[in-house]
Motif scaffolding. Sequence first.
Motif, PDB file in Angstrom:
ATOM      1  N   GLU A  28      19.404  32.361  42.053  1.00  0.00           N
ATOM      2  CA  GLU A  28      20.330  32.834  43.084  1.00  0.00           C
ATOM      3  C   GLU A  28      20.096  34.280  43.501  1.00  0.00           C
ATOM      4  O   GLU A  28      20.540  34.691  44.574  1.00  0.00           O
ATOM      5  CB  GLU A  28      21.768  32.656  42.597  1.00  0.00           C
ATOM      6  N   LEU A  29      19.401  35.057  42.676  1.00  0.00           N
ATOM      7  CA  LEU A  29      19.059  36.438  43.030  1.00  0.00           C
ATOM      8  C   LEU A  29      17.673  36.478  43.659  1.00  0.00           C
ATOM      9  O   LEU A  29      16.755  35.784  43.211  1.00  0.00           O
ATOM     10  CB  LEU A  29      19.075  37.337  41.791  1.00  0.00           C
ATOM     11  N   ALA A  30      17.511  37.294  44.706  1.00  0.00           N
ATOM     12  CA  ALA A  30      16.212  37.422  45.362  1.00  0.00           C
ATOM     13  C   ALA A  30      15.182  37.950  44.365  1.00  0.00           C
ATOM     14  O   ALA A  30      15.410  38.944  43.674  1.00  0.00           O
ATOM     15  CB  ALA A  30      16.321  38.366  46.558  1.00  0.00           C
ATOM     16  N   LEU A 175       5.222  45.039  43.375  1.00  0.00           N
ATOM     17  CA  LEU A 175       5.645  45.864  42.243  1.00  0.00           C
ATOM     18  C   LEU A 175       6.459  47.068  42.669  1.00  0.00           C
ATOM     19  O   LEU A 175       7.300  47.551  41.933  1.00  0.00           O
ATOM     20  CB  LEU A 175       4.407  46.332  41.458  1.00  0.00           C
ATOM     21  N   GLN A 176       6.195  47.573  43.907  1.00  0.00           N
ATOM     22  CA  GLN A 176       6.926  48.746  44.345  1.00  0.00           C
ATOM     23  C   GLN A 176       8.371  48.427  44.674  1.00  0.00           C
ATOM     24  O   GLN A 176       9.183  49.310  44.875  1.00  0.00           O
ATOM     25  CB  GLN A 176       6.261  49.382  45.578  1.00  0.00           C
ATOM     26  N   GLY A 177       8.719  47.118  44.715  1.00  0.00           N
ATOM     27  CA  GLY A 177      10.062  46.725  45.105  1.00  0.00           C
ATOM     28  C   GLY A 177      11.143  47.306  44.222  1.00  0.00           C
ATOM     29  O   GLY A 177      12.243  47.591  44.700  1.00  0.00           O
ATOM     30  N   GLY A 178      10.889  47.478  42.932  1.00  0.00           N
ATOM     31  CA  GLY A 178      11.904  48.013  42.045  1.00  0.00           C
ATOM     32  C   GLY A 178      11.769  49.495  41.806  1.00  0.00           C
ATOM     33  O   GLY A 178      12.447  50.052  40.968  1.00  0.00           O
ATOM     34  N   GLN A 216      16.120  44.128  41.937  1.00  0.00           N
ATOM     35  CA  GLN A 216      16.141  44.952  40.727  1.00  0.00           C
ATOM     36  C   GLN A 216      16.891  44.265  39.600  1.00  0.00           C
ATOM     37  O   GLN A 216      16.472  44.305  38.444  1.00  0.00           O
ATOM     38  CB  GLN A 216      16.781  46.306  41.041  1.00  0.00           C
ATOM     39  N   LEU A 217      18.016  43.632  39.945  1.00  0.00           N
ATOM     40  CA  LEU A 217      18.841  42.984  38.926  1.00  0.00           C
ATOM     41  C   LEU A 217      18.094  41.810  38.296  1.00  0.00           C
ATOM     42  O   LEU A 217      18.133  41.609  37.074  1.00  0.00           O
ATOM     43  CB  LEU A 217      20.159  42.514  39.549  1.00  0.00           C
TER      44      LEU A 217
END
Length: 270
Positions: A28-30, A175-178, A216-217
């Motif tokens: 449910e989380l992206a 990888l840069q997403g977080g 991130q979550l």
Amino acid sequence: MPFDSDPSREFQTVPLARLAPDGGWQTELAHSRCQHLLIWITRGQGRIFLNGEQRGFGLHSVVFIPAGTLWSAEFSRQCLGQVLMMSGPLLPPFPEQPVHKRFTSLQEQTRLAGHFEAISREQAAREPYWHHAVQARCELAAIALQRQPGTAAQPPGQPAARRLCRAYCQRLAGLQGGQATMAAHAEALKVTPTHLTRVCKAAVGKTAAALLTERQLHAARTLLITSDLPVRDIAARLGFGSAAYFTRFISQHTGKPPSKLRETARSRSQ
């Protein structure tokens, strides 16, 4: 000629529920995964977010998600299905972009069911050349997907707003997403945070900041339950300024501190 079977490729069929063994948040989380997924819905319905576009799905839907695609899905309680997980290089003729199609023909549904069942049998028996047989069945499933009428999740000629949302999602999947703020992503995309937020909200019903938070979550919860890294190391890897800030972030969004989440997940697996 010998059969071209790449030993780095791995295939596995599992029930739909195995996509989220530790809780609904896992779908449910992206997030993005390192495996290619072919999801076949045999009962129920839901909604899926694929790389900047959201849509509903129902019975006999087939969704292909290449590795590295940002996605999330809400499956109804009645939803059943199977998932083909593939590791390693993308196996032709699977498409390089996400695809969602519905198999309306009973003949095509039966044929696809046969491919899934054959893969499961080969995996269980592991007779000589079983890996070759599994790969051949996967290729047949890909051919069935390609032959089925329908459109890719991101058709050509997209409006500028959709291209922007997709570009943002591709950044989050990497990888840069977080490791960057939403404003930093907006700057890299040469737009204002306000405009990026408006575009994402219109396209998928979530703000740009909400998508980043989900990304991130999911990454944080995954590391907590799959690794022995100390909380401070997970916080640093995901770009949080301190372990205390990371702990507040987790507690705010889950109602539990990181240590409790890790403890609960491990007690379930025992």
